[in-house]
Design a protein around this motif. Structure first.
Motif, PDB file in Angstrom:
ATOM      1  N   THR A   8       0.845  -1.204   0.000  1.00  0.00           N
ATOM      2  CA  THR A   8       0.000   0.000   0.000  1.00  0.00           C
ATOM      3  C   THR A   8       0.871   1.241   0.000  1.00  0.00           C
ATOM      4  O   THR A   8       0.615   2.193  -0.732  1.00  0.00           O
ATOM      5  CB  THR A   8      -0.893   0.077   1.264  1.00  0.00           C
ATOM      6  OG1 THR A   8      -0.992  -1.212   1.820  1.00  0.00           O
ATOM      7  CG2 THR A   8      -2.234   0.663   0.953  1.00  0.00           C
ATOM      8  N   ASN A  12       0.920   3.836  -2.961  1.00  0.00           N
ATOM      9  CA  ASN A  12       0.510   5.186  -2.615  1.00  0.00           C
ATOM     10  C   ASN A  12       1.527   6.204  -3.088  1.00  0.00           C
ATOM     11  O   ASN A  12       1.181   7.256  -3.624  1.00  0.00           O
ATOM     12  CB  ASN A  12       0.405   5.297  -1.098  1.00  0.00           C
ATOM     13  CG  ASN A  12      -0.957   5.742  -0.699  1.00  0.00           C
ATOM     14  OD1 ASN A  12      -1.450   6.728  -1.226  1.00  0.00           O
ATOM     15  ND2 ASN A  12      -1.585   5.005   0.190  1.00  0.00           N
ATOM     16  N   ARG A 304      -6.322  10.145   2.734  1.00  0.00           N
ATOM     17  CA  ARG A 304      -6.382   8.715   3.016  1.00  0.00           C
ATOM     18  C   ARG A 304      -7.363   8.390   4.134  1.00  0.00           C
ATOM     19  O   ARG A 304      -7.430   7.251   4.589  1.00  0.00           O
ATOM     20  CB  ARG A 304      -4.985   8.212   3.348  1.00  0.00           C
ATOM     21  CG  ARG A 304      -4.102   8.310   2.115  1.00  0.00           C
ATOM     22  CD  ARG A 304      -2.766   7.717   2.343  1.00  0.00           C
ATOM     23  NE  ARG A 304      -2.856   6.285   2.622  1.00  0.00           N
ATOM     24  CZ  ARG A 304      -1.785   5.568   2.957  1.00  0.00           C
ATOM     25  NH1 ARG A 304      -0.619   6.143   3.057  1.00  0.00           N
ATOM     26  NH2 ARG A 304      -1.917   4.284   3.189  1.00  0.00           N
ATOM     27  N   GLU A 307      -9.458   5.566   3.290  1.00  0.00           N
ATOM     28  CA  GLU A 307      -8.826   4.261   3.445  1.00  0.00           C
ATOM     29  C   GLU A 307      -8.910   3.799   4.899  1.00  0.00           C
ATOM     30  O   GLU A 307      -9.151   2.623   5.173  1.00  0.00           O
ATOM     31  CB  GLU A 307      -7.360   4.339   2.987  1.00  0.00           C
ATOM     32  CG  GLU A 307      -6.665   2.996   3.029  1.00  0.00           C
ATOM     33  CD  GLU A 307      -5.166   3.107   2.824  1.00  0.00           C
ATOM     34  OE1 GLU A 307      -4.722   4.035   2.124  1.00  0.00           O
ATOM     35  OE2 GLU A 307      -4.443   2.256   3.378  1.00  0.00           O
ATOM     36  N   ARG A 311     -10.566   0.357   6.094  1.00  0.00           N
ATOM     37  CA  ARG A 311      -9.821  -0.657   6.838  1.00  0.00           C
ATOM     38  C   ARG A 311     -10.492  -0.941   8.172  1.00  0.00           C
ATOM     39  O   ARG A 311     -10.498  -2.069   8.654  1.00  0.00           O
ATOM     40  CB  ARG A 311      -8.375  -0.217   7.018  1.00  0.00           C
ATOM     41  CG  ARG A 311      -7.567  -0.323   5.720  1.00  0.00           C
ATOM     42  CD  ARG A 311      -6.097  -0.060   5.956  1.00  0.00           C
ATOM     43  NE  ARG A 311      -5.329  -0.083   4.709  1.00  0.00           N
ATOM     44  CZ  ARG A 311      -4.770  -1.170   4.197  1.00  0.00           C
ATOM     45  NH1 ARG A 311      -4.905  -2.337   4.815  1.00  0.00           N
ATOM     46  NH2 ARG A 311      -4.104  -1.120   3.067  1.00  0.00           N
TER      47      ARG A 311
ATOM     48  N   HIS B  93     -16.400   1.495  -1.660  1.00  0.00           N
ATOM     49  CA  HIS B  93     -15.312   1.641  -0.685  1.00  0.00           C
ATOM     50  C   HIS B  93     -14.301   0.520  -0.734  1.00  0.00           C
ATOM     51  O   HIS B  93     -14.016  -0.128   0.270  1.00  0.00           O
ATOM     52  CB  HIS B  93     -15.871   1.774   0.733  1.00  0.00           C
ATOM     53  CG  HIS B  93     -16.448   3.136   1.009  1.00  0.00           C
ATOM     54  ND1 HIS B  93     -16.066   4.263   0.343  1.00  0.00           N
ATOM     55  CD2 HIS B  93     -17.399   3.531   1.894  1.00  0.00           C
ATOM     56  CE1 HIS B  93     -16.747   5.290   0.792  1.00  0.00           C
ATOM     57  NE2 HIS B  93     -17.577   4.889   1.734  1.00  0.00           N
ATOM     58  N   ILE B  95     -10.229  -0.451  -1.384  1.00  0.00           N
ATOM     59  CA  ILE B  95      -8.966   0.277  -1.233  1.00  0.00           C
ATOM     60  C   ILE B  95      -8.315   0.400  -2.613  1.00  0.00           C
ATOM     61  O   ILE B  95      -8.020  -0.599  -3.262  1.00  0.00           O
ATOM     62  CB  ILE B  95      -8.017  -0.446  -0.256  1.00  0.00           C
ATOM     63  CG1 ILE B  95      -8.688  -0.511   1.124  1.00  0.00           C
ATOM     64  CG2 ILE B  95      -6.675   0.284  -0.158  1.00  0.00           C
ATOM     65  CD1 ILE B  95      -7.895  -1.273   2.150  1.00  0.00           C
ATOM     66  N   GLU B  96      -8.135   1.627  -3.051  1.00  0.00           N
ATOM     67  CA  GLU B  96      -7.764   1.830  -4.446  1.00  0.00           C
ATOM     68  C   GLU B  96      -6.344   1.411  -4.768  1.00  0.00           C
ATOM     69  O   GLU B  96      -6.014   1.144  -5.916  1.00  0.00           O
ATOM     70  CB  GLU B  96      -7.968   3.298  -4.819  1.00  0.00           C
ATOM     71  CG  GLU B  96      -9.443   3.644  -4.755  1.00  0.00           C
ATOM     72  CD  GLU B  96      -9.730   5.063  -5.183  1.00  0.00           C
ATOM     73  OE1 GLU B  96      -8.912   5.606  -5.955  1.00  0.00           O
ATOM     74  OE2 GLU B  96     -10.743   5.599  -4.744  1.00  0.00           O
ATOM     75  N   ASN B 103      -7.618  -6.743  -1.967  1.00  0.00           N
ATOM     76  CA  ASN B 103      -8.762  -6.206  -1.240  1.00  0.00           C
ATOM     77  C   ASN B 103      -9.507  -7.318  -0.509  1.00  0.00           C
ATOM     78  O   ASN B 103      -9.947  -7.143   0.621  1.00  0.00           O
ATOM     79  CB  ASN B 103      -9.714  -5.496  -2.203  1.00  0.00           C
ATOM     80  CG  ASN B 103      -9.488  -3.992  -2.217  1.00  0.00           C
ATOM     81  OD1 ASN B 103      -9.741  -3.315  -1.232  1.00  0.00           O
ATOM     82  ND2 ASN B 103      -8.989  -3.474  -3.330  1.00  0.00           N
ATOM     83  N   THR B 106      -7.372  -8.639   2.562  1.00  0.00           N
ATOM     84  CA  THR B 106      -7.090  -7.788   3.727  1.00  0.00           C
ATOM     85  C   THR B 106      -7.917  -8.122   4.981  1.00  0.00           C
ATOM     86  O   THR B 106      -7.354  -8.196   6.071  1.00  0.00           O
ATOM     87  CB  THR B 106      -7.244  -6.309   3.334  1.00  0.00           C
ATOM     88  OG1 THR B 106      -6.479  -6.083   2.151  1.00  0.00           O
ATOM     89  CG2 THR B 106      -6.729  -5.393   4.416  1.00  0.00           C
TER      90      THR B 106
END
Ligand SMILES: Nc1ncnc2c1ncn2[C@@H]1O[C@H](COP(=O)(O)OP(=O)(O)O)[C@@H](O)[C@H]1O
Ligand SMILES: [Mg+2]
Lengths: 781, 220
Positions: A8, A12, A304, A307, A311, B93, B95-96, B103, B106
């Protein structure tokens, strides 16, 4: 889990290339700067650390009427042996002479050797210099023994395997090469290209080798075990009283000696100022880059927030998120560290060239330094990451999905204060750079009281040349382009030597600067005579007369100086007064000066030629031809007075240059940070900009809207920076006897530059955003 | 399975309380498929977040499998949430920065599942949802319907007892929406409790009970 984080993080970064590049670049450059400065500081602090023995250097202070008049390690030759013989505390001694330049004759042409020193046979017992060949016990025992470095051997003989061979010095004495020595390390205070046995000095009838005279030697001592420096020093006053001081009571002169341990000799003579200043700059650069890091990370992480929400929804708890974000910043920090180290390694050779010192790059790979660097950047990573990490991870998922609740962390006050801090540092550095530059300019262009331009200096290296100056002058004056010629013991620039003199009515003598000149000196250097008359070399009686400078008569309150008497080895009548000129560096005020007309035994040291052209190359050829005509064995060594003058301020110029580089770097990093910060903010506000445009706002309007905040911050930074910089430069200037008076200019200029930088870095992105088609920016959401 | 008793939710702004949910009493049995309906701003999403333990009620009691959720601290909430609940959003939604595969993986990582098991699970779900060919694509390379498919897959991958879906078809074409609804129905038939927020009567019909929310109150 880690793989997931790093993936990530890296994705990013690659999605936000500007942000990533500026973070890497800024941090890496600052790390590089910190490393380079660290290397310099380390070099300065590790002088003479290669000697195995505990060595002390003896220094002398002389007092005239209880006022300290001289403080130097250079003293008479007899003290070393007498100390060892009479004080049980002293285990061993070795003396070295001040540096000489001599000429060696192997084949026909003379070979010049600088930095030649005479050294006692105990030299290698005490110091840890390494002999490549020869016996360290005996190589310096016999008179007329010489030890060469490999370079010197190559210069003289064309080869290095020369132990046992003989060489002539100055067309006089023959020396036997008794060894080859390694070059002293660059961080050694004792530097030499050749060593001659000290015994040789005793063979020369003109050398003073006792307690009176011969002030040319530095003595190093080793103390017996269990003897401290203090106990040894406690014995010195009585010892000196017996040897010398009791005989000087009448003159009101007294000597004191003291010991300095070798590792601190260098630092005790260097001012710490530069070390402090550069360490300070290193810290500031690091600070600026860390601030960028924090600001960019924070601004970036607002994007973010979503995100974080996701999560959390899919099962991340707060701790997991904190670890994730911290590991990202630490990864960035470590990558930058590696880049910075590589950059430092790459730049080290250029850097060595600038600071004129050798930096030992390999100390970077010393485990202490490495782990230190790693800890440092772990800390930077954690600090930069912790605010966004802890702040973002505290978001409730429901909030994180609503950009309007998250957005305002981009403009929180921490970010503002960090920007102010950054610009305060940058502005202070700009102001300081200006002031240092102005001061240096001021010194280099100050009215000196003499004319340093178009003066060629010829060194009289050979004894026979020193006593034939009249003939040399006459001959060289026939060269077209040579306007006037003068012989002297010294030329202005780096200062003259001092001797003790006693004025007419006074009972005690004082140390006064002295130069011996001929009657063409004033004319050649364009020094003004303000009263009395110049010498006339035709008058034998002028040999004992003196000229003095204006400060001399002012200092000693002579209202009617002409005809007054000065005592030193007889009586000297003052026949004229010259205007003050800066014979010593401009760090100090002009001091009293005597210009004598009677060089000692050796004669004059230099011929100065005033020439009419600056096309030196042709002229020098003609001068050299005449010179060789006079005597082919005389070495032809020339210099220029203006070059010599510049040489004196070389260290200041180096300082200026280095300061300029590091300051520019700091400013560059700060403006890059501002640039990318505004980019991020403009990007975050794309939608808002679109709406405002639809509502009719113009580009100017929008640009002002977006950049106003930053301009206000930069103005605020100016207000803080001005007094800080003022105090700093004021303090720095105090070291100079002649200095510029501070005015508003550097301050105003710094403010202007800072604003300009801020405007340029802010407006590029904001104008771009403002010019964007509103439909596009609205769709962007 | 779920019992809400006198749940209140308000936000305090400048000492003024704004109520979003008022006196919510709701019992939900395991295996139910509930549709929450109501006008925009009624508090539907807020209720869903509360049920999903992503937000806390201001007042009242919430029992989940007889556990007093309203008394739990953040860590325990998060623990409960990740073992029993899957979420599906209107805006997907995902995660890009992560691929479809990543995804899906996770949530399992957060459950500290070992990598072998994760591989098996993700492979299984890719198969079930017919998206094996998409596993290395990033979300922005997918259509909305495909993204929501991944969204649902991600919600069910940890085999939750409860799926909460906030307008899951709100951004989709009718036929794409229908596919998602069938999927949810299917999951429900296999025993998973589903609570969805929807504006569409058609979609609400997939469920067996409708809860109407208006100005924070449940309408009877
Ligand atoms: N964090 C918050 N602070 C203040 N008010 C909020 C917050 N979150 C939601 N609200 C308000 O609660 C009400 C209900 O929101 P929401 O549950 O999203 O409605 P729905 O999903 O039914 O459209 C809205 O009026 C909204 O403005
Ligand atoms: Mg909603």
């Amino acid at each position: 889990m880690w793989i997931n984080y790093i993936k990530t993080a890296l994705r990013n970064l690659s999605r936000n290339k500007t942000y990533a590049l500026i973070n890497f670049f800024g941090l890496a450059i600052s790390i590089c700067a910190v490393i380079l400065i660290m290397l310099y500081v380390r070099f300065e602090f590790n002088y003479d650390d290669f000697h195995q023995n505990e060595i002390y250097r003896l220094s002398v202070k002389s007092f005239q009427e209880n006022a300290e008049s001289y403080n130097s390690p250079v003293f008479i030759p007899a003290i070393g042996p007498d100390l060892k013989n009479e004080l049980p505390e002293i285990k061993n001694y070795t003396r070295i002479s001040t540096k000489r330049t001599e000429y060696f004759y192997n084949k026909k042409d003379p070979v010049r050797v600088d930095d030649l020193i005479y050294a006692d046979s105990t030299f290698f017992e005490i110091f840890s210099f390494k002999l490549i060949s020869g016996n360290s016990q005996t190589a310096l025992t016999a008179p007329y023994s010489i030890i060469l470095t490999e370079e010197t051997a190559l210069k003289i003989f064309g080869e290095t395997d020369v132990t046992g061979r003989s060489v002539n010095m100055n067309l006089k004495d023959n020396f036997i090469v008794t060894g080859i020595v390694e070059n002293p390390p660059p961080n050694s205070t004792v530097q030499f290209n050749a060593l001659i046995s000290f015994e040789t000095l005793y063979k020369e009838p003109n050398n003073y080798m006792g307690w009176f005279g011969g002030n040319q030697y530095i003595t190093y001592l080793q103390l017996e075990e269990n003897v401290t420096r203090e106990t040894a020093q406690a014995k010195f006053p009585d010892f000196l009283w017996e040897k010398i001081n009791k005989r000087l009571v009448d003159y009101n002169v007294r000597y004191e000696v003291y010991l300095t341990d070798l590792p601190s000799v260098y630092l005790s003579e260097t001012s710490y100022t530069n070390i402090y200043i550069f360490t300070g700059i290193a810290i500031l650069i690091l600070l600026i880059a860390s601030i960028n890091f924090i600001n960019l990370t924070t601004a970036h992480y607002t994007r973010r927030a979503k995100e974080v929400g996701i999560r959390k929804v899919i099962g991340a708890d707060r701790k997991t998120l904190v670890i994730q974000f911290l590991s990202e910043t630490i990864v960035i920090s470590f990558i930058s560290l590696l880049l910075g180290v590589a950059l430092a390694a790459l730049l080290a050779p250029y850097y060595e060239n600038i600071i004129q010192k050798q930096v030992y790059l390999n100390i970077l790979f010393d485990s202490y330094v490495l782990s230190g660097l790693f800890v440092l950047f772990f800390v930077v990573g954690v600090i930069a990451g912790s605010y966004p990490a802890f702040y973002l991870s505290s978001f409730q998922a429901s909030k994180a999905f609503k950009p309007e609740t998250v957005k305002n962390i981009g403009s929180f006050s921490l970010q503002n204060s960090l920007i102010i801090a950054q610009f305060t540092i940058s502005i202070s550095l700009i102001i300081t750079t200006f002031v240092i530059n102005d001061q240096l300019d001021f010194i280099l262009n100050k009215e000196l009281g003499y004319d340093k331009d178009k003066i060629i200096i010829l060194s009289l290296e050979n004894e026979s040349s020193r006593i034939q100056t009249e003939l040399i002058k006459e001959t060289l004056l026939t060269v077209p382009g040579v306007q006037s010629a003068s012989a002297s013991t010294n030329l202005p620039g780096d200062g003259f030597s001092m001797n003790g003199y006693r004025l007419q009515e006074e009972t005690t003598s004082r140390l006064i600067n002295i130069v011996e000149i001929d009657d063409d000196y004033l004319k050649t250097l364009d020094i003004e005579l303000i009263s009395g008359r110049n010498y006339n070399d035709q008058f034998e009686s002028d040999k004992s007369a003196y000229l003095v400078n204006k400060t001399f008569i002012e200092t000693f309150g002579l209202t009617d100086p002409i005809g007054k008497i000065v005592h030193r080895n007889g009586e000297h009548k003052i026949i004229g007064v010259v205007e003050d000129f800066h014979f010593a560096p401009l760090h100090e005020k002009v001091k009293p000066l005597i210009l004598g007309n009677n060089p000692h035994l050796g004669g004059f040291n230099f011929i100065a030629l005033k020439v009419t052209t600056e096309n030196y190359s042709d002229l020098l050829k003609r001068i050299e031809a005449e010179w060789k005509n006079l005597n082919p064995s005389w070495p032809f060594e020339y210099n220029f007075l203006d070059k010599k003058f510049e040489q004196v301020y070389k260290s200041e110029e180096k300082f200026m240059e280095l300061f300029f580089y590091f300051a520019s770097l700091a400013i560059l990093i700060a403006s890059l940070g501002l640039f990318s910060l505004t980019s991020l903010i403009a990007e975050q506000r794309t939608k808002e900009i679109g709406i405002r445009k639809v509502l009719g706002a113009g580009v100017f309007n929008l640009t002002t809207l977006l950049s106003r905040k930053f301009l206000i911050l930069v103005l605020a930074a100016n207000i803080i920076a001005w007094p800080v910089a003022y105090l700093f430069v004021q303090n720095w200037l105090e070291d100079f006897a002649y200095r510029i008076s501070l005015d508003l200019k550097p301050f105003a200029a710094a403010a202007f530059i800072a604003l300009l930088i801020a405007i340029v870095s802010v407006s590029y992105r904001t104008i771009k955003a403002a010019l964007l088609n509103p439909l596009k920016s609205l769709k962007y959401e | 399975m779920i019992s809400l008793q006198n749940i209140e939710k308000y936000y305090t702004n400048k000492f003024v309380k704004t109520y979003v949910l008022r006196n919510i009493n709701l019992e939900i049995e395991e295996g139910e498929f509930i549709s929450i309906m109501g006008p925009s701003g009624a508090g539907k999403s807020t209720l869903l977040y509360l049920l999903g333990m992503l937000d806390k009620p201001s007042d009242g009691e919430y029992y989940f499998l007889d556990e007093p959720v309203h008394k739990f601290n953040d860590r325990k909430l998060s623990e409960l949430h990740k073992s029993y609940i899957g979420f599906v959003f209107q805006q997907y939604h995902l995660i890009e920065e992560l691929t479809v595969y990543e995804n899906l993986e996770t949530p399992l990582i957060y459950q500290k599942m070992n990598s072998k098991e994760r591989k098996a699970r993700v492979g299984d779900i890719l198969d079930r949802f017919n998206i094996v060919g998409k596993k290395d694509l990033f979300p922005n390379q997918l259509s909305g319907g495909q993204q929501q498919l991944v969204g649902v897959a991600r919600a069910v991958i940890s085999e939750p007892k409860l799926i909460l879906a906030d307008e899951p078809t709100g951004n989709l074409h009718t036929d794409q929406g229908e596919e998602i609804m069938k999927l949810l129905k299917n999951l429900n038939e296999k025993g998973t409790t589903v609570i969805q927020v929807t504006h569409s009567k058609v979609n609400a019909a997939y469920g067996n009970r409708i809860v109407n929310l208006k100005d924070g109150w449940i309408e009877r």
